[in-house]
Every structure is written in structure tokens, then in C-alpha cells.
Design a protein around this motif. Sequence first.
Motif, mmCIF file in Angstrom:
data_model
loop_
_atom_site.group_PDB
_atom_site.id
_atom_site.type_symbol
_atom_site.label_atom_id
_atom_site.label_comp_id
_atom_site.label_asym_id
_atom_site.label_seq_id
_atom_site.Cartn_x
_atom_site.Cartn_y
_atom_site.Cartn_z
ATOM 1 N N LEU A 94 9.726 -5.210 -5.255
ATOM 2 C CA LEU A 94 9.459 -6.285 -4.262
ATOM 3 C C LEU A 94 8.554 -5.887 -3.231
ATOM 4 C CD1 LEU A 94 9.157 -9.346 -3.890
ATOM 5 C CD2 LEU A 94 11.477 -9.178 -3.024
ATOM 6 N N ILE A 95 9.249 -4.732 -2.565
ATOM 7 C CA ILE A 95 8.361 -4.094 -1.533
ATOM 8 C C ILE A 95 6.936 -3.627 -1.932
ATOM 9 C CG2 ILE A 95 8.218 -1.972 0.296
ATOM 10 C CD1 ILE A 95 11.221 -2.497 0.602
ATOM 11 N N GLU A 96 7.094 -2.933 -3.290
ATOM 12 C CA GLU A 96 5.633 -2.427 -3.562
ATOM 13 C C GLU A 96 4.692 -3.631 -3.811
ATOM 14 O OE1 GLU A 96 3.996 0.911 -6.744
ATOM 15 O OE2 GLU A 96 6.127 0.401 -6.557
ATOM 16 N N ALA A 97 5.243 -4.679 -4.570
ATOM 17 C CA ALA A 97 4.324 -5.819 -4.775
ATOM 18 C C ALA A 97 3.773 -6.460 -3.418
ATOM 19 C CB ALA A 97 5.298 -6.824 -5.455
ATOM 20 N N TYR A 98 4.586 -6.349 -2.368
ATOM 21 C CA TYR A 98 4.070 -7.049 -0.991
ATOM 22 C C TYR A 98 3.184 -6.071 -0.431
ATOM 23 C CZ TYR A 98 6.468 -11.420 -0.479
ATOM 24 O OH TYR A 98 6.990 -12.683 -0.834
ATOM 25 N N TYR A 99 3.434 -4.716 -0.580
ATOM 26 C CA TYR A 99 2.371 -3.787 -0.079
ATOM 27 C C TYR A 99 0.925 -3.878 -0.929
ATOM 28 C CZ TYR A 99 0.035 0.775 -0.236
ATOM 29 O OH TYR A 99 -0.984 1.834 -0.006
ATOM 30 N N GLY A 100 1.267 -4.089 -2.100
ATOM 31 C CA GLY A 100 0.011 -4.347 -2.997
ATOM 32 C C GLY A 100 -1.036 -5.215 -2.678
ATOM 33 N N SER A 101 -0.200 -6.555 -2.276
ATOM 34 C CA SER A 101 -0.913 -7.759 -1.648
ATOM 35 C C SER A 101 -1.392 -7.645 -0.299
ATOM 36 C CB SER A 101 0.212 -8.890 -1.901
ATOM 37 O OG SER A 101 -0.502 -10.122 -1.463
ATOM 38 N N ALA A 102 -0.586 -7.009 0.509
ATOM 39 C CA ALA A 102 -1.113 -6.520 1.783
ATOM 40 C C ALA A 102 -2.354 -5.641 1.837
ATOM 41 C CB ALA A 102 -0.131 -6.034 2.650
ATOM 42 N N SER A 103 -2.491 -4.813 1.157
ATOM 43 C CA SER A 103 -3.478 -3.754 0.778
ATOM 44 C C SER A 103 -4.834 -4.695 0.182
ATOM 45 C CB SER A 103 -3.261 -2.890 -0.458
ATOM 46 O OG SER A 103 -4.301 -2.002 -0.465
ATOM 47 N N GLU A 160 -14.492 0.871 1.347
ATOM 48 C CA GLU A 160 -13.173 0.916 1.730
ATOM 49 C C GLU A 160 -12.563 -0.425 1.315
ATOM 50 O OE1 GLU A 160 -10.976 2.822 3.490
ATOM 51 O OE2 GLU A 160 -12.449 4.371 2.974
ATOM 52 N N LYS A 161 -13.237 -1.640 1.189
ATOM 53 C CA LYS A 161 -12.868 -2.775 0.607
ATOM 54 C C LYS A 161 -12.562 -2.400 -0.905
ATOM 55 C CE LYS A 161 -15.244 -6.541 1.813
ATOM 56 N NZ LYS A 161 -14.659 -7.639 2.101
ATOM 57 N N THR A 162 -13.334 -1.720 -1.645
ATOM 58 C CA THR A 162 -13.023 -1.579 -2.814
ATOM 59 C C THR A 162 -11.640 -0.514 -3.036
ATOM 60 O OG1 THR A 162 -15.219 -1.626 -3.542
ATOM 61 C CG2 THR A 162 -13.940 -0.614 -5.105
ATOM 62 N N ASN A 163 -11.610 0.409 -2.193
ATOM 63 C CA ASN A 163 -10.433 1.184 -2.285
ATOM 64 C C ASN A 163 -9.226 0.594 -2.019
ATOM 65 O OD1 ASN A 163 -12.130 3.357 -2.927
ATOM 66 N ND2 ASN A 163 -12.252 4.104 -0.981
ATOM 67 N N TYR A 164 -9.124 -0.369 -0.948
ATOM 68 C CA TYR A 164 -7.959 -1.016 -0.745
ATOM 69 C C TYR A 164 -7.618 -1.964 -1.953
ATOM 70 C CZ TYR A 164 -7.371 0.451 4.169
ATOM 71 O OH TYR A 164 -6.966 1.229 5.173
ATOM 72 N N ALA A 165 -8.727 -2.805 -2.296
ATOM 73 C CA ALA A 165 -8.305 -3.465 -3.544
ATOM 74 C C ALA A 165 -7.737 -2.924 -4.972
ATOM 75 C CB ALA A 165 -9.776 -4.533 -3.816
ATOM 76 N N LYS A 166 -8.535 -1.791 -5.006
ATOM 77 C CA LYS A 166 -7.741 -1.181 -6.280
ATOM 78 C C LYS A 166 -6.369 -0.463 -5.937
ATOM 79 C CE LYS A 166 -12.462 0.434 -8.311
ATOM 80 N NZ LYS A 166 -13.013 1.687 -8.510
ATOM 81 N N ARG A 167 -6.348 -0.058 -4.751
ATOM 82 C CA ARG A 167 -4.796 0.201 -4.530
ATOM 83 C C ARG A 167 -4.051 -0.611 -4.419
ATOM 84 N NH1 ARG A 167 -5.257 2.113 0.946
ATOM 85 N NH2 ARG A 167 -6.594 4.082 0.208
ATOM 86 N N GLY A 168 -4.150 -1.787 -3.934
ATOM 87 C CA GLY A 168 -3.542 -3.019 -4.230
ATOM 88 C C GLY A 168 -3.104 -3.550 -5.514
ATOM 89 N N MET A 169 -4.079 -3.433 -6.428
ATOM 90 C CA MET A 169 -3.603 -3.847 -7.796
ATOM 91 C C MET A 169 -2.913 -2.801 -8.621
ATOM 92 S SD MET A 169 -4.577 -6.934 -8.388
ATOM 93 C CE MET A 169 -3.875 -6.928 -10.151
ATOM 94 N N LYS A 170 -3.123 -1.582 -8.134
ATOM 95 C CA LYS A 170 -2.282 -0.705 -8.931
ATOM 96 C C LYS A 170 -0.711 -0.653 -8.370
ATOM 97 C CE LYS A 170 -2.154 4.378 -9.417
ATOM 98 N NZ LYS A 170 -2.507 5.701 -8.820
ATOM 99 N N ALA A 171 -0.762 -0.987 -7.089
ATOM 100 C CA ALA A 171 0.713 -1.029 -6.646
ATOM 101 C C ALA A 171 1.261 -2.275 -7.299
ATOM 102 C CB ALA A 171 0.795 -1.347 -5.278
#
Length: 180
Positions: A46-55, A67-78
Amino acid sequence: MSKENNTEFKEAITLHQKGINGDKKAAEKAFKQLKELKLMNHNDPLIEAYYGSASALVARDHANLMEKTNYAKRGMKALDHAVTKDSSNMEIRMLRGNVAFRLPEMHFKRTSTAIEDFLYLIAAYEKEKGKGTITKDQYEDILFKLGKAYKNSNEDQKAKDVWTKLSSKNPKYKKQIEKG
């Protein structure tokens, strides 16, 4: 999760919600807090999911395209990892479905993920007959987004079927559906 971390997590979720509502500073702060919590509780999906959404929220607000792309990819991966760890968690599915729904299909190819999560959430709501973790308003919003996701995927008949079902449950969506 320790009691101290639980308080920090609740604060991060509050900031996350403010970020969803457009507060860029709250989104950034939520991301930083959730990143720390994720490091301290690396096995908590659940923490990981919220981290991904916040990313993804940070990505939404970032000016730099790379950076926008990197944060979005990192978020979806989480978010994907969180679903892998706890695929029946409705909150995690809701977070991933909504993030996947909002990402531009042209660049991220995640509409099918949104559809998968929305179908899962709808089935759970209908099975629980509205007595579970999803409210009637959330259910109707998910139906609307599912129809839109189908429309974006050129699955017009499926979109129409979902929106017909939604209209029969709540006529207030008719104008939104017409804009489609």
C-alpha cells in the motif's frame, strides 16, 4: 508498520489527496514522505502504491519533459509492483487504475491496465452489492472512466454498453457521456 510510521503515512495520504486536487507543493511533499516510508517499509504494497501515485502526481506537475516521463514511469513501475504483491487490494487497484487512466496512451500504453483495474473494481463492487470498500459514487465514477477508456481504445460498443449501464444507474452522467 510502526505507530509513528502510521501517523506519517496518514499525513502523506492527506498530502497526496491535496496533490490530486491540484496542490503541487503537497504532491511534492507527499512524494518525499512516501519515498522515505517506502524505504523503511519496503514490503508494504500500500505504501508502494501511494508512492507510485505520488510519483505520477510529481510527473504531472513537472516542467521538464524528461523528468516528467521518468517520474511517470517510476510511478507506474511501483504501482505494478504493488498490484503484484497484493492484487486483491481495492485501494491499490484504484490508485493504479486512476494513474494508468490519466497517462497519455500515445506515450505510455497503459489504457489496458486502467481497463483491467476498473473491471476488477466493478466486479468487486457488484459482488459485494455495494457493502464493501467502494462507495456508490466511486463505482459510478469507475464506470464512467471505464467507458472513456474503452472509447480511447476504439472499443466503441463496449464504451456504449458501460455508459448505458451507468446512465440507468445515475442519469446525471448523461451530459458527461455525450461529451465522451
